[in-house]
Scaffold this active site. Structure first.
Site, PDB file in Angstrom:
ATOM      1  N   HIS A   7       0.791  -1.091   0.037  1.00 15.18           N
ATOM      2  CA  HIS A   7       0.117  -0.035   0.186  1.00 15.18           C
ATOM      3  C   HIS A   7       0.930   1.230   0.103  1.00 15.18           C
ATOM      4  O   HIS A   7       1.546   1.485   1.165  1.00 15.18           O
ATOM      5  CB  HIS A   7      -0.892  -0.240   1.404  1.00 15.18           C
ATOM      6  CG  HIS A   7      -1.999   1.196   1.459  1.00 15.18           C
ATOM      7  ND1 HIS A   7      -2.095   1.754   2.428  1.00 15.18           N
ATOM      8  CD2 HIS A   7      -2.623   1.621   0.402  1.00 15.18           C
ATOM      9  CE1 HIS A   7      -2.892   2.789   2.536  1.00 15.18           C
ATOM     10  NE2 HIS A   7      -3.431   2.664   1.267  1.00 15.18           N
ATOM     11  N   ARG A   8       0.749   2.157  -1.137  1.00 14.59           N
ATOM     12  CA  ARG A   8       1.746   3.428  -1.256  1.00 14.59           C
ATOM     13  C   ARG A   8       3.208   2.889  -0.991  1.00 14.59           C
ATOM     14  O   ARG A   8       3.794   3.639  -0.452  1.00 14.59           O
ATOM     15  CB  ARG A   8       1.140   4.495  -0.172  1.00 14.59           C
ATOM     16  CG  ARG A   8      -0.222   4.517  -0.036  1.00 14.59           C
ATOM     17  CD  ARG A   8      -0.358   5.997   1.060  1.00 14.59           C
ATOM     18  NE  ARG A   8      -1.668   5.752   1.502  1.00 14.59           N
ATOM     19  CZ  ARG A   8      -2.198   6.502   2.520  1.00 14.59           C
ATOM     20  NH1 ARG A   8      -1.430   7.257   3.219  1.00 14.59           N
ATOM     21  NH2 ARG A   8      -3.561   6.304   2.762  1.00 14.59           N
ATOM     22  N   GLU A  34       0.474  -0.564  -4.757  1.00 15.54           N
ATOM     23  CA  GLU A  34      -0.717   0.340  -4.964  1.00 15.54           C
ATOM     24  C   GLU A  34       0.084   1.769  -4.802  1.00 15.54           C
ATOM     25  O   GLU A  34       0.896   1.819  -4.164  1.00 15.54           O
ATOM     26  CB  GLU A  34      -1.579   0.262  -3.998  1.00 15.54           C
ATOM     27  CG  GLU A  34      -2.982   1.069  -4.170  1.00 15.54           C
ATOM     28  CD  GLU A  34      -2.899   2.246  -3.077  1.00 15.54           C
ATOM     29  OE1 GLU A  34      -4.038   3.022  -3.457  1.00 15.54           O
ATOM     30  OE2 GLU A  34      -1.992   2.522  -2.558  1.00 15.54           O
ATOM     31  N   ASP A  36      -1.094   6.208  -5.466  1.00 12.28           N
ATOM     32  CA  ASP A  36      -2.093   7.219  -5.649  1.00 12.28           C
ATOM     33  C   ASP A  36      -1.484   8.405  -6.911  1.00 12.28           C
ATOM     34  O   ASP A  36      -0.310   8.729  -6.666  1.00 12.28           O
ATOM     35  CB  ASP A  36      -2.521   7.927  -4.377  1.00 12.28           C
ATOM     36  CG  ASP A  36      -2.825   6.847  -3.533  1.00 12.28           C
ATOM     37  OD1 ASP A  36      -3.776   6.311  -3.250  1.00 12.28           O
ATOM     38  OD2 ASP A  36      -1.728   6.685  -2.492  1.00 12.28           O
ATOM     39  N   HIS A  49      -0.294  10.859  -1.969  1.00 13.30           N
ATOM     40  CA  HIS A  49      -1.733  10.414  -1.564  1.00 13.30           C
ATOM     41  C   HIS A  49      -2.585  11.628  -1.340  1.00 13.30           C
ATOM     42  O   HIS A  49      -3.788  11.558  -1.884  1.00 13.30           O
ATOM     43  CB  HIS A  49      -1.436   9.637  -0.098  1.00 13.30           C
ATOM     44  CG  HIS A  49      -2.861   9.329   0.276  1.00 13.30           C
ATOM     45  ND1 HIS A  49      -3.751  10.000   1.386  1.00 13.30           N
ATOM     46  CD2 HIS A  49      -3.751   8.170   0.190  1.00 13.30           C
ATOM     47  CE1 HIS A  49      -4.765   9.488   1.552  1.00 13.30           C
ATOM     48  NE2 HIS A  49      -4.920   8.387   0.910  1.00 13.30           N
ATOM     49  N   GLU A 111      -4.152   4.136  -8.310  1.00 17.44           N
ATOM     50  CA  GLU A 111      -5.448   4.698  -7.631  1.00 17.44           C
ATOM     51  C   GLU A 111      -5.507   6.094  -8.128  1.00 17.44           C
ATOM     52  O   GLU A 111      -4.621   6.995  -7.941  1.00 17.44           O
ATOM     53  CB  GLU A 111      -5.436   4.667  -6.396  1.00 17.44           C
ATOM     54  CG  GLU A 111      -6.761   5.211  -5.777  1.00 17.44           C
ATOM     55  CD  GLU A 111      -6.906   5.395  -4.379  1.00 17.44           C
ATOM     56  OE1 GLU A 111      -6.140   4.797  -3.687  1.00 17.44           O
ATOM     57  OE2 GLU A 111      -7.766   6.038  -3.925  1.00 17.44           O
ATOM     58  N   LYS A 113      -6.832   9.410  -7.798  1.00 15.75           N
ATOM     59  CA  LYS A 113      -7.359  10.319  -6.895  1.00 15.75           C
ATOM     60  C   LYS A 113      -8.259  11.693  -6.934  1.00 15.75           C
ATOM     61  O   LYS A 113      -7.810  12.637  -6.840  1.00 15.75           O
ATOM     62  CB  LYS A 113      -6.017  10.859  -5.794  1.00 15.75           C
ATOM     63  CG  LYS A 113      -5.778   9.686  -4.870  1.00 15.75           C
ATOM     64  CD  LYS A 113      -6.527   9.674  -3.649  1.00 15.75           C
ATOM     65  CE  LYS A 113      -6.131   8.692  -2.572  1.00 15.75           C
ATOM     66  NZ  LYS A 113      -7.095   8.051  -1.709  1.00 15.75           N
ATOM     67  N   ASP A 230       0.181  -2.144   4.695  1.00 11.23           N
ATOM     68  CA  ASP A 230       1.535  -1.212   4.697  1.00 11.23           C
ATOM     69  C   ASP A 230       2.680  -2.220   5.004  1.00 11.23           C
ATOM     70  O   ASP A 230       3.990  -1.544   4.839  1.00 11.23           O
ATOM     71  CB  ASP A 230       1.277  -0.245   5.812  1.00 11.23           C
ATOM     72  CG  ASP A 230       0.205   0.615   5.673  1.00 11.23           C
ATOM     73  OD1 ASP A 230      -0.304   0.664   4.615  1.00 11.23           O
ATOM     74  OD2 ASP A 230      -0.256   1.111   6.677  1.00 11.23           O
TER      75      ASP A 230
HETATM   76  O1  G3P Z   1      -6.450   1.558  -2.849  1.00 10.63           O
HETATM   77  C1  G3P Z   1      -6.732   1.054  -1.509  1.00 10.63           C
HETATM   78  C2  G3P Z   1      -6.448   2.281  -0.557  1.00 10.63           C
HETATM   79  O2  G3P Z   1      -5.246   2.877  -0.942  1.00 10.63           O
HETATM   80  C3  G3P Z   1      -7.445   3.280  -0.643  1.00 10.63           C
HETATM   81  O3  G3P Z   1      -7.262   4.157   0.390  1.00 10.63           O
HETATM   82  O4  G3P Z   1      -6.987   6.598   1.157  1.00 10.63           O
HETATM   83  O5  G3P Z   1      -4.921   4.690   1.251  1.00 10.63           O
HETATM   84  O6  G3P Z   1      -5.816   5.703  -0.821  1.00 10.63           O
HETATM   85  P1  G3P Z   1      -6.037   5.273   0.406  1.00 10.63           P
HETATM   86 MG    MG Z   2      -4.549   4.528  -2.334  1.00  9.09          MG
END
Ligand code: G3P
Ligand code: MG
Length: 244
Positions: A7-8, A34, A36, A49, A111, A113, A230
Site C-alpha cells: 500500500h503506497r 498500489e 495514488d 496520496h 489509484e 485520486k 503497509d
Molecule cells: O486502494 C486502496 C487504498 O489505497 C484506498 O485508500 O486512502 O489509502 O488511498 P487510500
Molecule cells: Mg490509495
C-alpha cells in the site's frame, strides 16, 4: 493465491509513495504495488496520496497549484520518523521507470485520486502514459470516484478496473451490476462484517488496509484475490506460514 499488495509502496517501513517505498516493495517480493495519482499545475501525473503536500513533504499547498519543478524542490521522505530518507515527490513516469529497472513483474494498482478534486483530463493522460509502452508488469486502475472509472473504461477496455469504497453495501451492488468493474477494494473492517456474502462474490475482492496479522490470515483463508497492506514483508511471511 491471495496477492499481497504494498500500500503506497512499503508504507509501514518507508515514506509512502516514494521511490524508496516502491523499491522496498519490490525487494521484499510483494505481488502488487498500489500508488495514488494526482495532477500537477502543469498537467503531470504525480504520485502522492493527499490533495496537498503538507502532510508528506516539507512544503505546503495543493498539488494542483504546484508545477513539477516546484514539487521537485520538496523533500517527501525526511518527515517519516521510522526511516527518514531524503526523497523527491515522484512523477508516475519515474515510478514506472523504477519498476522496470527493478524488474517488477507483479500487479501495479494505480489509484486515481479524483474523489475530492476534479482533475480535468487525468484519466486520458493516465491511459495515454500507460499505453505508451509494454510494461514488464500487469497494471490496473482503481478509484473511489466512479465517474473516473467510467472515463477510463471509455478509452481502455483491456485492463482491470476496481471500485474502492469505505463501507457501502450500495457500492458493492453497483460494482456487481456494472460489467466493466472487475473488482472491489473495500475497507477491511467492512469486509470482515460481510465475509459470508463476499464468499461467493463473482468479482475480485482486494481489501485495504490490512496490517493486523489475524485479518491478513482471514483474507488468505477466504481466498480473496488480494489485499493491500503497509507491511508486505510480514504479510508474505503470514501467507507462507498458512501454506505450510
Ligand atoms: O486502494 C486502496 C487504498 O489505497 C484506498 O485508500 O486512502 O489509502 O488511498 P487510500
Ligand atoms: Mg490509495
Amino acid at each position: 493465491m491471495t496477492k499481497i499488495i504494498a500500500h503506497r509502496g512499503s508504507k509501514g517501513t518507508h515514506p509512502e509513495n516514494t521511490l524508496a517505498a516502491f523499491k522496498e516493495a519490490v525487494r521484499v517480493g510483494a505481488d502488487g504495488i498500489e500508488l495514488d495519482v494526482h495532477l500537477s499545475k502543469d498537467n503531470q501525473l504525480i504520485v502522492i496520496h493527499d490533495e496537498t503536500v503538507d502532510r508528506t513533504t516539507d512544503g505546503s499547498g495543493r498539488v494542483a497549484d504546484l508545477t513539477v519543478a516546484e514539487l521537485k524542490q520538496l523533500d517527501a521522505g525526511s518527515w517519516f520518523k521510522q526511516f527518514p530518507i531524503s526523497q523527491e515527490v515522484p512523477t508516475l513516469n519515474e515510478v514506472l521507470q523504477l519498476l522496470e529497472q527493478e524488474k517488477f513483474c507483479g500487479l501495479l494498482n494505480i489509484e486515481i485520486k479524483t474523489d475530492k478534486i476534479h482533475y480535468e483530463g487525468i484519466e486520458a493522460l493516465l491511459v495515454q502514459l500507460m499505453q505508451k509502452q509494454l510494461w514488464s508488469f500487469e497494471y490496473m486502475y482503481s478509484s473511489f470516484h466512479f465517474s473516473s472509472l467510467e472515463k477510463i473504461w471509455s478509452i481502455e477496455k483491456n485492463q482491470a478496473i476496481a471500485l474502492i469504497f469505505n463501507s457501502s453495501d450500495r457500492k458493492k451492488l453497483l460494482a456487481l451490476e456494472i460489467p466493466f468493474i472487475t473488482g472491489i477494494h473495500p475497507n477491511i473492517d467492512w469486509t470482515l462484517t460481510h465475509l459470508d456474502e463476499l464468499a461467493d462474490f463473482p468479482k475480485a475482492v482486494r481489501p485495504w488496509t490490512v496490517n493486523d496479522k489475524e485479518k491478513m490470515k482471514t483474507c488468505i483463508k477466504d481466498q480473496f484475490a488480494g489485499f493491500h497492506t503497509d507491511f508486505p514483508e510480514i504479510a508474505l511471511q503470514i501467507r507462507e506460514e498458512t501454506r505450510t
